[in-house]
Design a protein around this motif. Structure first.
Motif, mmCIF file in Angstrom:
data_model
loop_
_atom_site.group_PDB
_atom_site.id
_atom_site.type_symbol
_atom_site.label_atom_id
_atom_site.label_comp_id
_atom_site.label_asym_id
_atom_site.label_seq_id
_atom_site.Cartn_x
_atom_site.Cartn_y
_atom_site.Cartn_z
ATOM 1 N N ARG A 78 0.824 -1.213 0.000
ATOM 2 C CA ARG A 78 0.000 0.000 0.000
ATOM 3 C C ARG A 78 0.855 1.259 0.000
ATOM 4 O O ARG A 78 0.432 2.312 -0.491
ATOM 5 C CB ARG A 78 -0.905 0.000 1.223
ATOM 6 C CG ARG A 78 -1.990 -1.070 1.172
ATOM 7 C CD ARG A 78 -2.881 -1.028 2.406
ATOM 8 N NE ARG A 78 -3.928 -2.035 2.344
ATOM 9 C CZ ARG A 78 -4.824 -2.221 3.289
ATOM 10 N NH1 ARG A 78 -4.804 -1.466 4.395
ATOM 11 N NH2 ARG A 78 -5.745 -3.155 3.149
ATOM 12 N N SER A 79 2.051 1.156 0.524
ATOM 13 C CA SER A 79 2.943 2.324 0.585
ATOM 14 C C SER A 79 3.939 2.369 -0.555
ATOM 15 O O SER A 79 4.825 3.227 -0.581
ATOM 16 C CB SER A 79 3.691 2.335 1.926
ATOM 17 O OG SER A 79 4.406 1.127 2.105
ATOM 18 N N GLY A 80 3.807 1.444 -1.524
ATOM 19 C CA GLY A 80 4.716 1.428 -2.671
ATOM 20 C C GLY A 80 5.454 0.108 -2.786
ATOM 21 O O GLY A 80 4.996 -0.924 -2.299
ATOM 22 N N HIS A 81 6.602 0.154 -3.467
ATOM 23 C CA HIS A 81 7.389 -1.059 -3.668
ATOM 24 C C HIS A 81 8.233 -1.373 -2.440
ATOM 25 O O HIS A 81 8.808 -0.478 -1.825
ATOM 26 C CB HIS A 81 8.329 -0.893 -4.874
ATOM 27 C CG HIS A 81 7.614 -0.698 -6.172
ATOM 28 N ND1 HIS A 81 6.794 -1.650 -6.727
ATOM 29 C CD2 HIS A 81 7.618 0.352 -7.036
ATOM 30 C CE1 HIS A 81 6.314 -1.196 -7.878
ATOM 31 N NE2 HIS A 81 6.797 0.013 -8.086
ATOM 32 N N ARG A 82 8.322 -2.653 -2.131
ATOM 33 C CA ARG A 82 9.244 -3.117 -1.089
ATOM 34 C C ARG A 82 10.170 -4.136 -1.724
ATOM 35 O O ARG A 82 9.733 -5.169 -2.218
ATOM 36 C CB ARG A 82 8.489 -3.745 0.077
ATOM 37 C CG ARG A 82 9.408 -4.230 1.202
ATOM 38 C CD ARG A 82 8.605 -4.626 2.432
ATOM 39 N NE ARG A 82 7.782 -5.799 2.207
ATOM 40 C CZ ARG A 82 8.202 -7.070 2.392
ATOM 41 N NH1 ARG A 82 9.437 -7.302 2.801
ATOM 42 N NH2 ARG A 82 7.380 -8.079 2.177
ATOM 43 N N ASP A 83 11.459 -3.832 -1.747
ATOM 44 C CA ASP A 83 12.423 -4.690 -2.413
ATOM 45 C C ASP A 83 12.676 -5.955 -1.601
ATOM 46 O O ASP A 83 13.069 -5.900 -0.431
ATOM 47 C CB ASP A 83 13.747 -3.958 -2.633
ATOM 48 C CG ASP A 83 13.635 -2.870 -3.690
ATOM 49 O OD1 ASP A 83 12.673 -2.920 -4.486
ATOM 50 O OD2 ASP A 83 14.504 -1.983 -3.728
ATOM 51 N N LEU A 84 12.464 -7.102 -2.246
ATOM 52 C CA LEU A 84 12.730 -8.395 -1.641
ATOM 53 C C LEU A 84 14.107 -8.920 -2.035
ATOM 54 O O LEU A 84 14.719 -9.693 -1.295
ATOM 55 C CB LEU A 84 11.665 -9.413 -2.063
ATOM 56 C CG LEU A 84 10.210 -9.006 -1.823
ATOM 57 C CD1 LEU A 84 9.269 -10.079 -2.363
ATOM 58 C CD2 LEU A 84 9.954 -8.759 -0.342
ATOM 59 N N VAL A 85 14.546 -8.532 -3.223
ATOM 60 C CA VAL A 85 15.882 -8.846 -3.735
ATOM 61 C C VAL A 85 16.461 -7.541 -4.260
ATOM 62 O O VAL A 85 15.799 -6.815 -4.997
ATOM 63 C CB VAL A 85 15.817 -9.903 -4.861
ATOM 64 C CG1 VAL A 85 17.204 -10.173 -5.433
ATOM 65 C CG2 VAL A 85 15.187 -11.197 -4.354
ATOM 66 N N LYS A 86 17.708 -7.247 -3.878
ATOM 67 C CA LYS A 86 18.247 -5.900 -4.079
ATOM 68 C C LYS A 86 19.511 -5.892 -4.938
ATOM 69 O O LYS A 86 20.632 -5.905 -4.438
ATOM 70 C CB LYS A 86 18.542 -5.268 -2.717
ATOM 71 C CG LYS A 86 17.328 -5.227 -1.785
ATOM 72 C CD LYS A 86 17.693 -4.818 -0.372
ATOM 73 C CE LYS A 86 16.484 -4.840 0.546
ATOM 74 N NZ LYS A 86 16.839 -4.519 1.957
ATOM 75 N N GLY A 87 19.312 -5.929 -6.255
ATOM 76 C CA GLY A 87 20.414 -5.721 -7.181
ATOM 77 C C GLY A 87 21.520 -6.754 -7.111
ATOM 78 O O GLY A 87 22.707 -6.405 -7.122
#
Length: 263
Positions: free
Chosen positions: A17-26
């Protein structure tokens, strides 16, 4: 020479609801032909999302936001749904953690083995059934000509996992993705399944990307290990190097926990 699998800058995110949440980061990693690479980490570290993204099987609400995925020198992260469907199961296959959720309970084992062979290799149903029975035999299932007539619920957990492996290996893929395939099994059956995977890897030269939380499994099968925490790779290298001289406290804690369980 290009790696069998090369992942560059992979970022996987969940919609909230607050946007994207990165589960895997680059993250970046490779798997070579015939190599066993284990991705290890605690629950929520991003290890399963990393493997699922390779063949576009991410759950609803989760997406690959950036990065490149190269397989055998060609980029596959932008394939159409149809082309990915053709690649998945033929050149790249996957074994899931719980076979009862991956196998269809209303169809016989034989039907579920035969359909991918007909689709990917253009075999007749009779030809595909012969290959399916041989795949079950190679995976250590007794009386495979009778097992093909059974339903998943008629088999033990270890046998169902062997069926999943037979299904994944029937088209002799070049890369096998395994997402915690031994977690739900007892220690004896787990050891049998691991030995089976290593035997099939040697037989067919298949590269294996194995996702696990178990450092004992990593020690037993891996050539290289990738350690993940909170969506990032914190350490990677040859398994002997990482185990004998871990570079991070997180890895040292994982190893200490594994030794405590073993003792």
């Amino acid at each position: 020479m290009a790696s069998l699998l090369e992942v560059r800058g992979l970022t996987v995110s969940a919609e909230t609801r607050s946007g994207h949440r990165d589960l895997v980061k680059g993250i970046d990693f490779t798997v070579e032909e015939g190599e066993v690479v284990c991705i290890v980490g605690e629950s929520g570290s991003g290890k399963s999302m990393s493997s699922l993204s390779i063949i576009d099987l991410l759950p609803a609400g989760v997406m690959r936001r950036s990065g490149e995925i190269m397989f055998d020198g060609r980029r596959i992260d932008s394939l159409s749904r149809r082309d990915m469907s053709r690649l998945r199961g033929s050149e790249i296959s996957m074994i899931f953690q719980e076979p009862m959720t991956a196998l269809n309970p209303v169809f016989e084992i034989g039907f579920q083995l035969v359909e991918p062979l007909m689709y990917h290799q253009g075999l007749s149903r009779a030809e595909a059934l012969k290959v399916a029975i041989e795949s079950l035999r190679l995976c250590g299932i007794p009386n495979p000509d009778q097992r093909v007539k059974q339903y998943p619920h008629q088999l033990s957990g270890g046998m169902r996992q062997r069926v999943m492996i037979a299904m994944a290996m029937s088209c002799q893929p070049r890369l096998l993705l395994a997402d915690e395939p031994t977690t739900a099994l007892d220690v004896t059956v787990q050891s049998q399944i691991l030995h089976l995977l290593m035997d099939l890897r040697r037989r067919f030269g298949t590269g294996l990307l194995f996702v696990t939380h178990d450092m004992g499994v990593v020690a037993e099968i891996a050539d290289r290990v990738i350690v993940m925490k909170a969506g990032s790779i914190v350490e990677s290298g040859p398994v002997v190097t990482v185990f004998e001289n871990p570079a991070t406290e997180y890895t040292r804690n994982l190893l200490a926990a594994a030794r405590a369980v073993a003792s």
